[in-house]
Design a protein around this motif. Structure first.
Motif, PDB file in Angstrom:
ATOM      1  N   LEU A   1      36.714   3.613 -45.682  1.00 24.37           N
ATOM      2  CA  LEU A   1      36.294   4.929 -45.192  1.00 24.37           C
ATOM      3  C   LEU A   1      35.080   5.443 -45.964  1.00 24.37           C
ATOM      4  CD1 LEU A   1      36.868   7.316 -43.296  1.00 24.37           C
ATOM      5  CD2 LEU A   1      38.333   8.235 -45.097  1.00 24.37           C
ATOM      6  N   GLY A   2      35.113   5.291 -47.298  1.00 22.30           N
ATOM      7  CA  GLY A   2      33.967   5.720 -48.102  1.00 22.30           C
ATOM      8  C   GLY A   2      32.712   4.935 -47.773  1.00 22.30           C
ATOM      9  N   GLY A   3      32.853   3.625 -47.603  1.00 25.79           N
ATOM     10  CA  GLY A   3      31.706   2.804 -47.244  1.00 25.79           C
ATOM     11  C   GLY A   3      31.150   3.155 -45.879  1.00 25.79           C
ATOM     12  N   TYR A   4      32.029   3.428 -44.926  1.00 25.40           N
ATOM     13  CA  TYR A   4      31.577   3.790 -43.589  1.00 25.40           C
ATOM     14  C   TYR A   4      30.831   5.120 -43.603  1.00 25.40           C
ATOM     15  CZ  TYR A   4      31.633   5.066 -38.683  1.00 25.40           C
ATOM     16  OH  TYR A   4      31.250   5.454 -37.425  1.00 25.40           O
ATOM     17  N   LYS A   5      31.395   6.093 -44.303  1.00 26.85           N
ATOM     18  CA  LYS A   5      30.743   7.407 -44.360  1.00 26.85           C
ATOM     19  C   LYS A   5      29.391   7.314 -45.062  1.00 26.85           C
ATOM     20  CE  LYS A   5      34.632  10.485 -43.901  1.00 26.85           C
ATOM     21  NZ  LYS A   5      34.276  11.744 -43.282  1.00 26.85           N
ATOM     22  N   LEU A   6      29.295   6.492 -46.115  1.00 25.49           N
ATOM     23  CA  LEU A   6      28.013   6.309 -46.786  1.00 25.49           C
ATOM     24  C   LEU A   6      27.019   5.623 -45.856  1.00 25.49           C
ATOM     25  CD1 LEU A   6      29.117   5.167 -50.342  1.00 25.49           C
ATOM     26  CD2 LEU A   6      27.900   7.258 -49.791  1.00 25.49           C
ATOM     27  N   PHE A   7      27.469   4.582 -45.184  1.00 25.48           N
ATOM     28  CA  PHE A   7      26.583   3.822 -44.312  1.00 25.48           C
ATOM     29  C   PHE A   7      26.038   4.685 -43.179  1.00 25.48           C
ATOM     30  CE2 PHE A   7      25.734   0.767 -40.869  1.00 25.48           C
ATOM     31  CZ  PHE A   7      24.872  -0.082 -41.537  1.00 25.48           C
ATOM     32  N   LYS A   8      26.878   5.546 -42.623  1.00 21.77           N
ATOM     33  CA  LYS A   8      26.472   6.412 -41.511  1.00 21.77           C
ATOM     34  C   LYS A   8      25.941   7.766 -41.982  1.00 21.77           C
ATOM     35  CE  LYS A   8      27.539   3.746 -38.090  1.00 21.77           C
ATOM     36  NZ  LYS A   8      26.589   3.321 -37.093  1.00 21.77           N
ATOM     37  N   GLU A   9      25.928   8.000 -43.286  1.00 21.64           N
ATOM     38  CA  GLU A   9      25.445   9.254 -43.883  1.00 21.64           C
ATOM     39  C   GLU A   9      26.169  10.461 -43.297  1.00 21.64           C
ATOM     40  OE1 GLU A   9      21.187   9.379 -43.611  1.00 21.64           O
ATOM     41  OE2 GLU A   9      21.006   7.320 -44.334  1.00 21.64           O
ATOM     42  N   ARG A  10      27.472  10.378 -43.262  1.00 22.97           N
ATOM     43  CA  ARG A  10      28.307  11.447 -42.709  1.00 22.97           C
ATOM     44  C   ARG A  10      28.514  12.566 -43.724  1.00 22.97           C
ATOM     45  NH1 ARG A  10      28.924  10.282 -37.267  1.00 22.97           N
ATOM     46  NH2 ARG A  10      29.266   8.077 -37.093  1.00 22.97           N
ATOM     47  N   ALA A  11      29.118  13.646 -43.232  1.00 22.56           N
ATOM     48  CA  ALA A  11      29.463  14.751 -44.123  1.00 22.56           C
ATOM     49  C   ALA A  11      30.506  14.271 -45.129  1.00 22.56           C
ATOM     50  CB  ALA A  11      30.019  15.904 -43.299  1.00 22.56           C
TER      51      ALA A  11
ATOM     52  N   ARG B   1      29.478  11.502 -50.015  1.00 25.50           N
ATOM     53  CA  ARG B   1      29.372  11.322 -51.464  1.00 25.50           C
ATOM     54  C   ARG B   1      30.762  11.357 -52.103  1.00 25.50           C
ATOM     55  NH1 ARG B   1      28.298  14.583 -56.274  1.00 25.50           N
ATOM     56  NH2 ARG B   1      27.177  13.239 -57.746  1.00 25.50           N
ATOM     57  N   THR B   2      31.609  12.286 -51.671  1.00 31.21           N
ATOM     58  CA  THR B   2      32.958  12.386 -52.227  1.00 31.21           C
ATOM     59  C   THR B   2      33.770  11.131 -51.929  1.00 31.21           C
ATOM     60  OG1 THR B   2      32.904  14.781 -51.909  1.00 31.21           O
ATOM     61  CG2 THR B   2      35.069  13.774 -52.228  1.00 31.21           C
ATOM     62  N   TRP B   3      33.755  10.685 -50.674  1.00 33.43           N
ATOM     63  CA  TRP B   3      34.493   9.487 -50.309  1.00 33.43           C
ATOM     64  C   TRP B   3      33.888   8.237 -50.945  1.00 33.43           C
ATOM     65  CZ3 TRP B   3      39.205   9.008 -48.715  1.00 33.43           C
ATOM     66  CH2 TRP B   3      39.822  10.082 -48.069  1.00 33.43           C
ATOM     67  N   GLY B   4      32.578   8.223 -51.122  1.00 36.65           N
ATOM     68  CA  GLY B   4      31.940   7.097 -51.803  1.00 36.65           C
ATOM     69  C   GLY B   4      32.366   7.009 -53.253  1.00 36.65           C
ATOM     70  N   ILE B   5      32.483   8.147 -53.911  1.00 35.93           N
ATOM     71  CA  ILE B   5      32.942   8.153 -55.305  1.00 35.93           C
ATOM     72  C   ILE B   5      34.385   7.667 -55.385  1.00 35.93           C
ATOM     73  CG2 ILE B   5      33.514   9.662 -57.251  1.00 35.93           C
ATOM     74  CD1 ILE B   5      31.013  11.329 -56.466  1.00 35.93           C
TER      75      ILE B   5
ATOM     76  N   LYS C   1      22.041  12.060 -56.282  1.00 37.11           N
ATOM     77  CA  LYS C   1      22.188  13.519 -56.277  1.00 37.11           C
ATOM     78  C   LYS C   1      21.139  14.162 -55.377  1.00 37.11           C
ATOM     79  CE  LYS C   1      24.303  14.014 -60.809  1.00 37.11           C
ATOM     80  NZ  LYS C   1      24.108  14.484 -62.192  1.00 37.11           N
ATOM     81  N   ARG C   2      19.905  13.677 -55.469  1.00 33.45           N
ATOM     82  CA  ARG C   2      18.849  14.214 -54.599  1.00 33.45           C
ATOM     83  C   ARG C   2      19.149  13.915 -53.135  1.00 33.45           C
ATOM     84  NH1 ARG C   2      14.855  12.565 -58.455  1.00 33.45           N
ATOM     85  NH2 ARG C   2      14.689  10.616 -57.322  1.00 33.45           N
ATOM     86  N   PHE C   3      19.664  12.731 -52.870  1.00 32.15           N
ATOM     87  CA  PHE C   3      19.926  12.311 -51.502  1.00 32.15           C
ATOM     88  C   PHE C   3      21.024  13.154 -50.863  1.00 32.15           C
ATOM     89  CE2 PHE C   3      21.682   9.389 -48.274  1.00 32.15           C
ATOM     90  CZ  PHE C   3      20.528   9.118 -47.563  1.00 32.15           C
ATOM     91  N   TYR C   4      22.085  13.447 -51.614  1.00 29.53           N
ATOM     92  CA  TYR C   4      23.215  14.168 -51.039  1.00 29.53           C
ATOM     93  C   TYR C   4      23.250  15.650 -51.357  1.00 29.53           C
ATOM     94  CZ  TYR C   4      25.355  10.049 -49.168  1.00 29.53           C
ATOM     95  OH  TYR C   4      25.604   8.941 -48.404  1.00 29.53           O
TER      96      TYR C   4
END
Length: 144
Positions: free
Chosen positions: A75-85, A88-92, A122-125
């Protein structure tokens, strides 16, 4: 590399590692589940049926933890890949869970944490001045 490229790469690494873990643990779960059902169905004595039921119980616990750990990575990888809301939290979360699996998961997790807690992440998100380069080139002829 730009922050967008780092972000996509972290997403791919987390999804790939979570998917590989889910596949392997899914196969182990399937094998032990079939073995447990076979022991229950073909067991003559009470001990064989008890062992079969214990196998089924262990398989259910293993399936729960598999969904919990690999699900957060995927889920974290998918949200990062698609730049979802809240990516960053799920990626961490996915990166921290990935760090528990040595050596490939640790590499993916450390890379994800490095990016997400670093200045580019940090700048990106979180916003701020966008820069294509992390370090700006000096102006021409500034050494004279």
């Amino acid at each position: 590399m730009t922050a967008k490229e780092h972000n996509k790469l972290v997403g791919i690494f987390l999804m790939a590692h979570g998917g590989m873990q889910a596949l392997v643990i899914g196969l182990v779960t399937l094998i032990y589940g079939v073995l447990g059902v076979a022991l229950i169905a073909g067991g003559r004595a009470g001990e064989e049926r008890f062992v079969g039921a214990a196998f089924i119980g262990v398989v259910l616990v293993l399936a729960f933890f598999t969904i919990l750990f690999t699900g957060s990575q995927i889920l974290g990888g998918y949200k990062l890949f698609k730049e979802r809301a809240n990516a960053r939290t799920w990626g961490i979360i996915g990166s921290i869970v990935s760090c528990l699996s040595f050596p490939i998961g640790t590499a993916a997790g450390v890379y994800g944490l490095w990016f997400l807690f670093g200045e580019e992440g940090k700048r990106f998100y979180l916003g701020g001045p966008q820069s294509q380069q992390m370090f700006q080139a000096p102006p021409p002829n500034s050494w004279q």
